[in-house]
Motif scaffolding. Sequence first.
Motif, short mmCIF file in Angstrom:
data_model
loop_
_atom_site.label_atom_id
_atom_site.label_comp_id
_atom_site.label_asym_id
_atom_site.label_seq_id
_atom_site.Cartn_x
_atom_site.Cartn_y
_atom_site.Cartn_z
N THR A 1 22.46 31.93 51.99
CA THR A 1 22.46 31.11 53.20
C THR A 1 23.58 30.08 53.05
N PRO A 2 24.06 29.48 54.16
CA PRO A 2 25.13 28.49 54.05
C PRO A 2 24.80 27.34 53.08
N THR B 1 9.96 34.96 58.13
CA THR B 1 11.34 34.53 57.83
C THR B 1 11.54 34.00 56.41
N THR B 2 10.53 34.11 55.54
CA THR B 2 10.68 33.64 54.16
C THR B 2 10.05 34.63 53.19
N ALA B 3 10.65 34.72 52.01
CA ALA B 3 10.14 35.60 50.97
C ALA B 3 10.59 35.03 49.62
N SER B 4 10.01 35.57 48.56
CA SER B 4 10.39 35.18 47.20
C SER B 4 10.30 36.40 46.30
N SER B 5 10.93 36.32 45.13
CA SER B 5 10.85 37.44 44.21
C SER B 5 11.09 36.99 42.78
N THR B 6 10.66 37.85 41.86
CA THR B 6 11.08 37.75 40.45
C THR B 6 11.70 39.09 40.10
N THR B 7 12.76 39.04 39.30
CA THR B 7 13.48 40.24 38.86
C THR B 7 13.84 40.06 37.39
N ASP C 1 13.95 34.12 42.83
CA ASP C 1 14.71 34.04 44.07
C ASP C 1 13.83 33.63 45.24
N THR C 2 14.44 32.92 46.19
CA THR C 2 13.82 32.72 47.49
C THR C 2 14.79 33.25 48.53
N PHE C 3 14.23 33.76 49.63
CA PHE C 3 15.02 34.38 50.69
C PHE C 3 14.64 33.75 52.02
N ARG C 4 15.61 33.75 52.95
CA ARG C 4 15.35 33.25 54.29
C ARG C 4 16.04 34.18 55.29
N LYS C 5 15.35 34.49 56.35
CA LYS C 5 15.93 35.32 57.41
C LYS C 5 16.63 34.39 58.39
N VAL C 6 17.95 34.57 58.53
CA VAL C 6 18.78 33.72 59.37
C VAL C 6 19.46 34.61 60.41
N ASP C 7 19.19 34.34 61.68
CA ASP C 7 19.77 35.14 62.76
C ASP C 7 19.54 36.63 62.54
N GLY C 8 18.33 36.97 62.10
CA GLY C 8 17.95 38.36 61.94
C GLY C 8 18.40 39.01 60.65
N VAL C 9 19.05 38.26 59.75
CA VAL C 9 19.56 38.81 58.50
C VAL C 9 18.92 38.09 57.32
N TRP C 10 18.38 38.86 56.36
CA TRP C 10 17.83 38.27 55.15
C TRP C 10 18.96 37.86 54.21
N LEU C 11 18.87 36.63 53.67
CA LEU C 11 19.85 36.09 52.74
C LEU C 11 19.14 35.39 51.59
N LEU C 12 19.83 35.24 50.47
CA LEU C 12 19.31 34.44 49.36
C LEU C 12 19.37 32.97 49.74
#
Length: 161
Positions: free
Chosen positions: A44-45, A92-98, A126-137
């Motif tokens: 994300t920006p 619009t939000t997610a998280s993960s471990t890798t 990691d945390t993720f956010r969907k911005v304008d329809g696109v998932w980003l870190l």
Amino acid sequence: MNHDAHPVDPMEQLLAERACERLVVEFVRRLDLGDPPAVADLFTPDGRWEWPAGGRRIEGREALRTYFGSRPADRHSRRMCTNILVTVDSPTTASSTTYFATFRVDGAGDTLPAPRLPANIGHYEDTFRKVDGVWLLASRTLVLAFGGATERIAPAPPSGA
């Protein structure tokens, strides 16, 4: 289980999980095989990358582009990622471990380095956010379980020496 006021549709959950998994894999592909500064475009920006034990915290897409672009030109690396567990928290939000293992040397040049143990083994949070329809870190935190310095391979002696 999702306790959000707006439950996630099962198909949307699958699509979100896959999009986030792809970000995890694309991150290491760009770093190892592609264009390291382009890793910044996966964030994300206002995205953040940090390694608390190493005292590093980089915030914002341009700062990330500079940071990942400063990777040594003679670095040879491969990161193996596994156990990617994505949790979709909302539409619009997610998280993960890798889990990851990093194989890395500097100074290999045109020589093929012999196999060696990983330089680092750990996991990403990691945390993720969907911005304008696109998932980003939105953020990536690096947690090492095992680690060491990057080995520098001695340059080969000139022929005839």
